[in-house]
Design a protein around this motif. Structure first.
Motif, short mmCIF file in Angstrom:
data_model
loop_
_atom_site.label_atom_id
_atom_site.label_comp_id
_atom_site.label_asym_id
_atom_site.label_seq_id
_atom_site.Cartn_x
_atom_site.Cartn_y
_atom_site.Cartn_z
N PHE A 184 0.85 -1.19 0.00
CA PHE A 184 0.00 0.00 0.00
C PHE A 184 0.88 1.24 0.00
CE2 PHE A 184 0.34 -1.48 4.42
CZ PHE A 184 0.97 -0.41 5.01
N ASP A 185 0.29 2.36 -0.37
CA ASP A 185 0.98 3.64 -0.32
C ASP A 185 0.53 4.38 0.92
OD1 ASP A 185 2.31 3.30 -2.77
OD2 ASP A 185 0.60 4.05 -3.89
N ALA A 186 1.49 4.95 1.64
CA ALA A 186 1.17 5.73 2.84
C ALA A 186 1.42 7.20 2.55
CB ALA A 186 2.03 5.27 4.01
N SER A 243 6.49 1.13 9.31
CA SER A 243 7.95 1.10 9.26
C SER A 243 8.53 0.49 10.53
CB SER A 243 8.51 2.51 9.06
OG SER A 243 8.19 3.33 10.17
N LEU A 244 7.74 0.38 11.58
CA LEU A 244 8.19 -0.23 12.83
C LEU A 244 7.87 -1.72 12.89
CD1 LEU A 244 7.05 2.56 15.33
CD2 LEU A 244 9.28 2.25 14.25
N GLY A 245 7.37 -2.26 11.79
CA GLY A 245 6.98 -3.67 11.75
C GLY A 245 5.48 -3.80 11.91
N GLN A 265 3.40 6.56 12.87
CA GLN A 265 4.30 5.64 13.57
C GLN A 265 5.75 5.92 13.18
OE1 GLN A 265 2.91 3.10 15.78
NE2 GLN A 265 1.41 4.71 15.51
N THR A 266 6.57 6.29 14.15
CA THR A 266 8.00 6.51 13.93
C THR A 266 8.78 6.02 15.14
OG1 THR A 266 8.01 8.72 14.93
CG2 THR A 266 7.59 8.61 12.56
N ILE A 267 10.09 5.91 14.96
CA ILE A 267 10.93 5.60 16.12
C ILE A 267 10.88 6.79 17.06
CG2 ILE A 267 12.41 4.00 14.85
CD1 ILE A 267 14.52 6.23 14.69
#
Length: 151
Positions: free
Chosen positions: A18-20, A85-87, A121-123
């Motif tokens: 998918f595109d985010a 991106s975090l799984g 969602q990010t680190i």
């Protein structure tokens, strides 16, 4: 306040591809001299995506009923699995923002829905201070698992 509905665990998660599109947290104001003034409006913004689910007939029936009766035809947000991106995140807060579309394909149902993850969602900020640990996580995991003393 009632608890947020949960995506039925009997249903498969959305497909990987998918595109985010992250909502831009910056307000940009053009100035008369040609420059732009930028200002951060929000620290937490949603992410919009269009996802696809692949259901067998009974799963599709459950999804349609859940969408109609539990989410009140998409009015309510819910917690559900999503790859970021975090799984794979098992219980992200998200919302189906418009009516889904469905098509039958060789006995399976392909459901496509615009979904909004309510919080990007990010680190963490602390993790950005240790870039090697982030980039080489898989190497660290493998090394620790191979060389960690066995009980």
């Amino acid at each position: 306040m009632p608890e947020m509905p949960v995506y039925p665990p009997q249903l498969p998660p959305p497909d990987d591809g998918f595109d985010a599109q992250h909502v831009d947290p910056i307000l940009r104001t053009p100035l008369g001299n040609g420059k732009t003034r930028s200002e951060r409006l929000m620290g937490t913004v949603p992410t919009n995506l269009t996802v696809s689910y692949l259901f067998e007939l009974a799963e599709f029936q459950l999804f349609e009923g859940w969408y109609r009766w539990v989410l009140h035809d998409g009015i309510l947000p819910f917690r559900g699995p999503m790859k970021t991106s975090l799984g794979i995140q098992p219980a992200l807060e998200m919302k189906i923002t418009e009516m889904y579309s469905a098509r039958s394909n060789r006995g399976l149902w392909v459901v496509t829905a615009p979904v909004q993850i309510l919080k990007r969602q990010t680190i963490s900020e602390v993790e950005t201070q240790y870039p090697d640990e982030v980039v080489y996580t898989s190497i660290f995991d493998r090394t620790i698992n191979q060389h960690w003393p066995k009980p």
